[in-house]
Design an enzyme around this catalytic site. Structure first.
Site, PDB file in Angstrom:
ATOM      1  N   ASP A  44      49.419  73.448  29.335  1.00  0.00           N
ATOM      2  CA  ASP A  44      50.868  73.221  28.675  1.00  0.00           C
ATOM      3  C   ASP A  44      51.193  74.535  27.888  1.00  0.00           C
ATOM      4  OD1 ASP A  44      50.662  70.606  29.679  1.00  0.00           O
ATOM      5  OD2 ASP A  44      49.974  69.890  27.434  1.00  0.00           O
ATOM      6  N   GLU A 212      58.549  64.931  32.610  1.00  0.00           N
ATOM      7  CA  GLU A 212      58.387  65.456  31.505  1.00  0.00           C
ATOM      8  C   GLU A 212      58.353  67.092  31.262  1.00  0.00           C
ATOM      9  OE1 GLU A 212      54.292  63.729  30.767  1.00  0.00           O
ATOM     10  OE2 GLU A 212      53.276  65.254  31.866  1.00  0.00           O
TER      11      GLU A 212
END
Length: 753
Positions: A44, A212
């Site tokens: 991420d 997401e």
């Protein structure tokens, strides 16, 4: 000086550089993952160029240093690089011993985002126990001030998980926004003037299965919402895919290249990056960086199918986590083609040596080690964040020793406590120059083009909230006769003001760069010029069908001759269709009760296609194609109905591309269902394609999916690889839950052209 109207002319676009200063050699190539040799994993990722001229990357809490003998997780680790590809581990946002007391027990901070706002670095992070928190600091390494939760774990007004956030600052108004959401809705809300709290209504802007990782940028007047969908973190079975929609407002509505609204209850087209069968799976959760030439790069994580998981690791609370995926830091060129972003013109994640980002200027300096090729100059000052920088309290101009010409990107970090400060884009002499001003008196970005002593100007407003006392990056890109200039806080494609001009005849095309001030206290840093990035190549062509193979095709006009049933079903042939009600049966793990209608595949590479009418309305009903070896080894492409998380019974229609095979990291290997990929939107009638290629070098089946809602325009998705163990067969399925009917018009198999 007399002001005249701007004239539209062309001038040479060939970059010619005169007497460049000696600079440290930058890498000419790089190889993914760029974090190799530094950390084992870096999920991420978020990234920013600090005011010291270095790049900083921030990652999710993970065991980043197992190879160095450290089995424990690090809380929001930080890397630093001079060139975007050579990284050094420099610490963590939180030491394990310094976790905030207000964190709920078991919290693992995830998915940081980093921005520069009014002289402070704002780092937001998600909490595995729910909610989004904020810390701020004066440098990219802190020290950090804790602002607690700014989005609650529940009751935020967004029906999905309160994780995977990113900030955005809008043009003109300077308004700050926070984008967040996961499984299965993305939301946005306005923030206060200091970007420390939500103040606006919460607006849903996108929804889709496992959607997401929203990340918003602005380019060419449009807002682009990047996001990831499908399974992010299941080792070699991760189907994460980066997609995008665009809008004329940060609040949406965002639409895909085919015109679908990101709020539609379908899977989406607009694929930016997907697995391509080269050993990298699950590429996703992206950020964006721009190199010194103006080229954009997608920053993301992916999983090597050859080394996908850790063994058990210790989390910050002393617990044990098993089967954690290794997700190292990846970097690839982001091309903008026909108004849409795509990685490497559609080639997907890279392997092997690639041309490196431009990380040194032909002319320029960060002033951290002296003047660095600067002549008559303002004095050098120092501060903790920026390091060395140029500062003046009198009116005047500082210029590079060397001149530059041609198509260029020129940029600098500027600030002015009083008066106005400007970026000298090019100067031959005082009567022939181009300057982009942060004009404090007018509260505007002003571009002055002076030709033979006559100046023309163009401008756009700076936000009323603009903080002239903090650093802002002013960048100018000149291609031909077009000059585009914008102001950002942190080079993250969130310009607060932009000006585009057509340069008049005689505008200086060869000169020195620098900074200038009208008086008062002004400062400049990270001033430099580099050749402008080349225009993107054409998109990588999609697979082309060769001749149809009649022996492996069926129009369903005379029954199912040539097919074999695995577990008989109630399917019939009627009116030139195979009509097959969905079964209350499944092919997943140890539950292998569904019927499969199958037949041999041709020798060599091939494409198999079906036209499917499917009327599913209830969760998990599905029908479509399968390339089948056995009940625990297959690839399937289906029109699937899935429940929307937090949707109160609402369902999504998705094109689902799944894989089932043995998980290679278990002993003995056990069969598992894939975390699927999702392709474009299905419809009542959907065309499905699977393109098969044999990868002899790795002894793998490589299979790519595509879908269409009209049989003409196709959305090409990602590729699954399946280690070759036995022969595959072409198959059909209609399963999972009763109540729907699949109607297959045909199965056609083609050679690959």
């Amino acid at each position: 000086m007399r002001r005249i109207a701007l004239l539209c002319v062309l001038f040479s676009a060939t970059a010619v550089f005169v007497a460049p200063p000696t600079v440290a050699a930058a890498p000419s190539t790089y190889t993914n993952p760029v974090s190799a040799g530094t950390v084992d994993t870096f999920p991420d990722p978020a990234m920013i160029r600090g005011k010291d001229g270095l790049w900083y990357a921030y990652g999710t809490t993970n065991p980043i240093r197992v190879s160095a003998g450290d089995p424990n997780e690090h809380i929001l680790p930080i890397l630093r690089s001079p060139d975007l590809v050579s990284w050094t581990y420099v610490g963590d946002v939180y030491a394990v011993s310094a976790k905030p007391s207000w964190w709920p027990s078991g919290t693992r901070p995830w998915a940081p985002d980093i921005r520069y706002v009014d002289g402070q670095y704002h780092l937001t992070y998600s909490m595995s126990t729910g909610g989004i928190a904020l810390v701020t600091g004066p440098t990219p390494l802190g020290p950090w001030t804790d602002h607690g939760r700014i989005v609650p774990g529940s009751g935020s007004g967004c029906p999905s998980g309160s994780i995977d956030q990113a900030m955005y600052t809008d043009i003109g108004t300077g308004a700050h926004y926070l984008i967040w959401g996961s499984y299965d809705t993305i939301c946005v809300s306005r923030m206060n003037a200091t970007a420390t709290a939500l103040t606006g209504a919460v607006t849903q802007i996108a929804r889709g299965r496992r959607m997401e990782g929203g990340f918003l940028v602005r380019r060419d007047g449009m807002y682009y919402l990047f996001y990831s969908d499908a399974g992010c973190c299941d080792g070699a079975f991760s189907g994460y895919t980066v997609k995008v929609g665009r809008a004329s407002s940060p609040l949406g509505p965002f639409t895909t290249p085919s015109g679908r609204n990101l709020m539609d209850l379908t899977s989406k087209d607009g694929i930016v990056l997907a697995g391509n069968g080269n050993g990298w799976v699950g590429p996703g959760h992206n950020a964006i960086q721009t190199d010194l030439s103006g080229q954009d790069w997608l920053v993301y994580h992916a999983i090597a199918s050859s080394n996908p998981e850790f063994g058990p690791v210790t989390n910050p609370w002393g617990g044990t986590i098993s089967n954690l995926s290794r997700r190292p830091l990846m970097l690839d060129r982001l091309d903008w083609i026909d108004g849409w972003p795509v990685v490497r013109a559609g080639a997907g994640p890279s392997t092997g040596a690639q041309p490196a980002p431009v990380s040194t200027w032909t002319v320029g300096s960060s002033f951290n080690a002296g003047l660095g090729g600067w002549g008559t100059t303002w004095p050098i000052a120092t501060e903790t964040d920026a390091g060395g920088y140029l500062s003046t309290s009198t009116a005047g101009t500082t210029l590079s020793n060397a001149s530059v010409s041609g198509d260029l990107r020129v940029e600098g970090d500027l600030r002015a406590s009083t008066g106005s400060v400007g970026l000298v884009v090019s100067q031959a002499d005082a009567n022939n120059r181009i300057v982009a001003w942060i004009n404090r008196a007018q509260q505007r970005l002003v571009v002055d083009v002076t030709v033979a002593g006559m100046t023309t100007s163009a401008s756009s407003p700076l936000p009323a909230s603009f903080d002239y006392d903090s650093w802002h990056n002013v960048a100018a890109e000149r291609r031909g006769s077009t000059l585009v200039t914008w102001v950002t806080a942190d080079r993250l494609r969130d310009a607060v003001s932009t000006v585009t001009v057509t340069l008049p005849a005689g505008a200086v095309s060869s000169g020195r760069i620098g900074a200038t001030s009208t008086g008062g206290v002004a400062a400049a840093d990270n001033l430099g010029a580099a050749p402008l990035y080349p225009l993107p190549p054409a998109r990588v062509p999609n697979p082309v069908l060769g001749a149809q193979l009649p022996a492996y095709s069926d129009e369903f006009t005379t029954g199912t001759t040539g097919w074999t049933w695995l577990r008989a079903s109630a399917a019939t042939v009627s009116g030139g269709q195979l009509v097959w009600p969905t079964q209350a049966a499944e092919l997943v793990g140890g539950t292998n009760t569904a019927s499969v209608l199958h037949r041999p595949v041709p020798a060599g590479d091939f494409v198999v296609e079906t036209k499917l009418q499917f009327d599913g309305t209830a969760g998990n009903q599905q029908a479509g194609l399968v390339l089948y070896e056995n009940d625990n080894r297959f690839l399937k492409l289906t029109h699937t109905v899935l429940p929307l998380a937090g949707g109160g019974g609402t369902v999504l229609h998705v094109t689902e591309f799944g894989k089932e095979a043995e998980r290679p990291t278990t002993t003995p290997p056990t069969a598992v269902a894939s975390a699927p990929m999702f392709g474009g939107p299905p419809a009542l009638t959907t065309w499905l394609r699977l393109v098969y290629r044999y990868d002899a070098a790795n002894n793998e089946h490589d299979v790519r999916m595509a879908s269409s809602t009209d049989g003409v325009n196709w959305t090409w998705g990602g590729t699954w690889s399946l280690p070759r163990a036995g022969a595959l067969r072409i198959g059909l399925v209609s399963m999972n839950a009763t109540g729907a009917t699949a109607r297959f018009d045909y199965v056609r198999t083609y050679a690959v052209a």
